[in-house]
Design an enzyme around this catalytic site. Structure first.
Site, PDB file in Angstrom:
ATOM      1  N   SER A 168      50.091  78.686  32.986  1.00 48.81           N
ATOM      2  CA  SER A 168      49.331  79.229  34.113  1.00 48.81           C
ATOM      3  C   SER A 168      48.927  80.671  33.861  1.00 48.81           C
ATOM      4  O   SER A 168      47.808  81.074  34.178  1.00 48.81           O
ATOM      5  CB  SER A 168      50.169  79.188  35.389  1.00 48.81           C
ATOM      6  N   LYS A 329      37.937  82.457  58.093  1.00 53.09           N
ATOM      7  CA  LYS A 329      37.326  81.493  57.177  1.00 53.09           C
ATOM      8  C   LYS A 329      36.909  80.229  57.913  1.00 53.09           C
ATOM      9  O   LYS A 329      35.811  79.714  57.709  1.00 53.09           O
ATOM     10  CB  LYS A 329      38.304  81.126  56.063  1.00 53.09           C
ATOM     11  N   ARG A 448      64.673  66.310  56.546  1.00 53.96           N
ATOM     12  CA  ARG A 448      63.968  65.875  55.341  1.00 53.96           C
ATOM     13  C   ARG A 448      64.972  65.562  54.251  1.00 53.96           C
ATOM     14  O   ARG A 448      66.169  65.847  54.388  1.00 53.96           O
ATOM     15  CB  ARG A 448      62.981  66.962  54.889  1.00 53.96           C
TER      16      ARG A 448
END
Lengths: 552, 56
Positions: A168, A329, A448
């Site tokens: 990356s 935005k 979860r």
């Protein structure tokens, strides 16, 4: 007016497998990134199918809890580092040079290297399932002490994260250098297409936070193998330190995963609304603002670790304020659509779904930003629902929109619109069936990362799993559309979409192997000045009725 | 001064197109980056003051 060298000039690709191994061409490498992301998407997607199958009803049916934990961990790690990030890098490789009029990326050989690191990392992650003890099972966040106690696959995962981080960082250096140094004459910074701007800011974020992640996992590695106690309370360390360092990487990472999506959506909406993007300047400023604020909110992931009240308030306020530029935005996108001459081809469908559904994910994020509420909802399915709204209907839908939008430029053929629409409607509906009920499960208290649950959660889990199976199956349609489009179909014009603007639409479809070798050619296309108003007609002008040129 | 105004609007996320073109013509990137970093520090300081005021 020929903007490119045709491959017959002797610059064509070498044949066979070696073309892909040795390539330094930005289009080839972009294609590799996208196929890699596609393959990993189906790998990590299959894991999600197994997770939903296990959760279809209470009790243990298909997998043991250890395997379940491995599935959730690998699903998260692969989807983030193996699917969303490589897919966006693939878009950047293909589109950034085409959009700024550069002949290639700045460092083509490093570009090849940063791609070929990824399959190695993926092999470590996926291959670790075969090792004694199975794959990593401590959650994608890699928290100690679990991550210090695991077997050999934990070391492999740390290595994989290092490799993906290096990839990356190299990709980010390449993208920044390309954008800053290789723009065609006349392509000023404030004329850059918004996709290029969002990627420039994303690349800076990557360079800033990937070393932080590398530091965190290196400390894990030395804790595991070299007798250090950074995160081990018994040796005077602090496991909460890991969470701080991890989320100092992790929160900007969230924006790394979404800013390029903003760029893609800001490219597609003006095309199909046939209007310039509303508030180009605001979009650039809001993106920069989000990037800076993203470094100031990390501890909102940690409201339950026992932060002092002052720190909780600080991170709560900062998190709520980051919604302001994001809201700007969303308003800009809506204003772009306002009174546009809209048509709803598949890219536009996905883009509109992005605006609606990403906003839902944003709002549930605001709910979680409130510390007292988060203490209730932390580690429940509400959080799972929230980040899937942001990452699936946000990041992934933008990738779908981008794939459909640029497929004609990449392959030279139009994709099958009917199949594309089927893919959209099946995905959009099943996505909501899959994830919306998870809000209710979370509010009712279902944690979860558990393979079994109490009976009161059974109904919503069943609905969610049915949505999951339909969503998973619908993605095979995307593969069919792409393969069909590569093999043939209606010939795509240079400017495949009537309202499309920008330099990439001035080169033929499919884009020749080498483009913009002469910078002045790009310059000729660059007036008038605004990015959405640039680019001349390229032969398919006058095709659409109801097109209002004064709105351009 | 211009850099400060740019950064203020940047944090809010809104900017007039005309002002943007003037910014692009008149400002150096280093100025904006420096103002942005100072702006971020001011933002943190203001939030800390608010937190202090609330918790007292």
């Amino acid at each position: 007016m020929q903007a490119t060298h045709a491959p017959e000039h002797g610059h064509g690709p070498p044949g066979g497998l070696m073309r892909w191994v040795t390539t330094t061409n930005h289009k080839d490498i972009g294609t590799l990134y996208l196929w890699f992301a596609g393959v990993m998407f189906f790998v990590a997607g299959s894991m999600a199918m197994l997770i939903r199958a296990e959760l279809f009803q209470p009790g243990l049916q298909l997998v043991q809890p250890e395997v379940f934990n491995q599935l959730t961990t690998l699903h998260g790690l692969i989807m983030i580092f193996g699917v969303i990030m490589p897919a966006f890098t693939g878009f950047a490789n293909w589109q950034v040079p085409l959009m700024i009029g550069a002949p290639d990326m700045a460092f083509p050989r490093m570009n090849n290297w940063s791609f070929w690191l990824l399959p190695v990392a993926a092999a470590f992650l996926v291959g670790s399932t075969l090792l004694p003890g199975g794959a990593v099972a401590g959650g994608w966040t890699m928290y100690p002490p679990l991550f210090i106690q695991g077997g050999i696959s934990y070391d492999l995962t740390i290595f994989a994260v290092h490799i993906m981080g290096a990839s990356s960082i190299m990709g980010a250096i390449n993208i920044i250098t390309t954008i800053l140094n290789m723009r065609a004459p006349g392509m000023g910074m404030m004329k850059l297409p918004l996709f290029v701007w969002t990627w420039l800011i994303t690349a800076f974020l990557l360079i800033a936070v990937m070393p932080v992640l590398a530091g965190a996992v290196t400390m894990l590695l030395t804790d595991r193998n070299f007798g250090t106690h950074f995160f081990d309370a018994a040796g005077g360390g602090d496991p909460v330190l890991f969470q701080h360092v991890f989320w100092f990487f992790g929160h900007p990472e969230v924006y790394i995963l979404i800013l390029p999506a903003f760029g893609i959506i800001s490219t597609i909406l003006p095309t199909f609304a046939r209007k310039p993007l509303f508030g180009y300047a605001s979009m650039v400023y809001a993106t920069a603002s989000i990037a800076i604020l993203s470094f100031l909110v990390w501890a909102h992931h940690m409201f339950t670790v026992g932060l002092p009240a002052g720190a909780q308030l600080f991170f709560m306020y900062a998190t709520m304020l980051i919604a302001v530029p994001t809201g700007v935005k969303v308003f800009n996108w809506v204003a772009t659509l306002w009174r546009g001459s809209m048509t709803f081809e598949t890219p536009m469908l996905f883009a509109v779904a992005f605006v609606c559904l990403f906003t839902i994910g944003g709002f549930s994020g605001l709910v979680l930003a409130m510390a007292p509420v988060d203490i209730q909802l932390h580690d429940t399915y509400y959080v799972v629902a929230h980040f899937h709204y942001v990452l699936v209907s946000g990041a992934l839908f933008s990738i779908y929109a981008g794939v459909y939008y640029w497929l004609p430029k990449w392959t030279g053929h139009m994709y099958d619109e009917r199949l594309g629409r089927w893919h959209f409607w099946l995905s959009a509906i099943s996505f909501n069936v899959l994830f919306f009920p998870q809000h209710f499960l979370g509010l009712a208290g279902m944690p979860r990362r558990i393979p079994d649950y109490a009976l009161q959660f059974a109904d919503f889990n069943r609905i969610s799993s049915i949505g999951g199976f339909v969503f998973g199956a619908s993605q095979i349609l995307l593969l069919i559309v792409i393969v069909k489009c590569i093999r043939g179909g209606a010939r795509a014009e240079a400017r495949a979409w009537e309202g499309a603007q920008g330099l990439e639409w001035t080169v033929p479809s499919p884009a020749p192997y080498h483009t913009f070798l002469e910078p002045d050619v790009a310059e000729r296309h660059l007036s008038p000045p605004l990015p959405q108003a640039g680019g001349p007609p390229s032969g398919d002008e006058g095709r659409g009725e109801g097109y209002a040129p004064e709105l351009r | 001064m211009r850099a400060w105004r740019t950064v203020f609007w940047g944090f809010f996320g809104v900017r007039r197109g005309r002002d943007l073109e003037r910014d692009a013509a008149n400002l150096k990137p280093a100025q904006v980056i420096a103002a942005g970093l100072v702006g971020a520090a001011v933002f943190v300081a203001v939030l800390l003051l608010v937190v202090r005021w609330v918790t007292q």
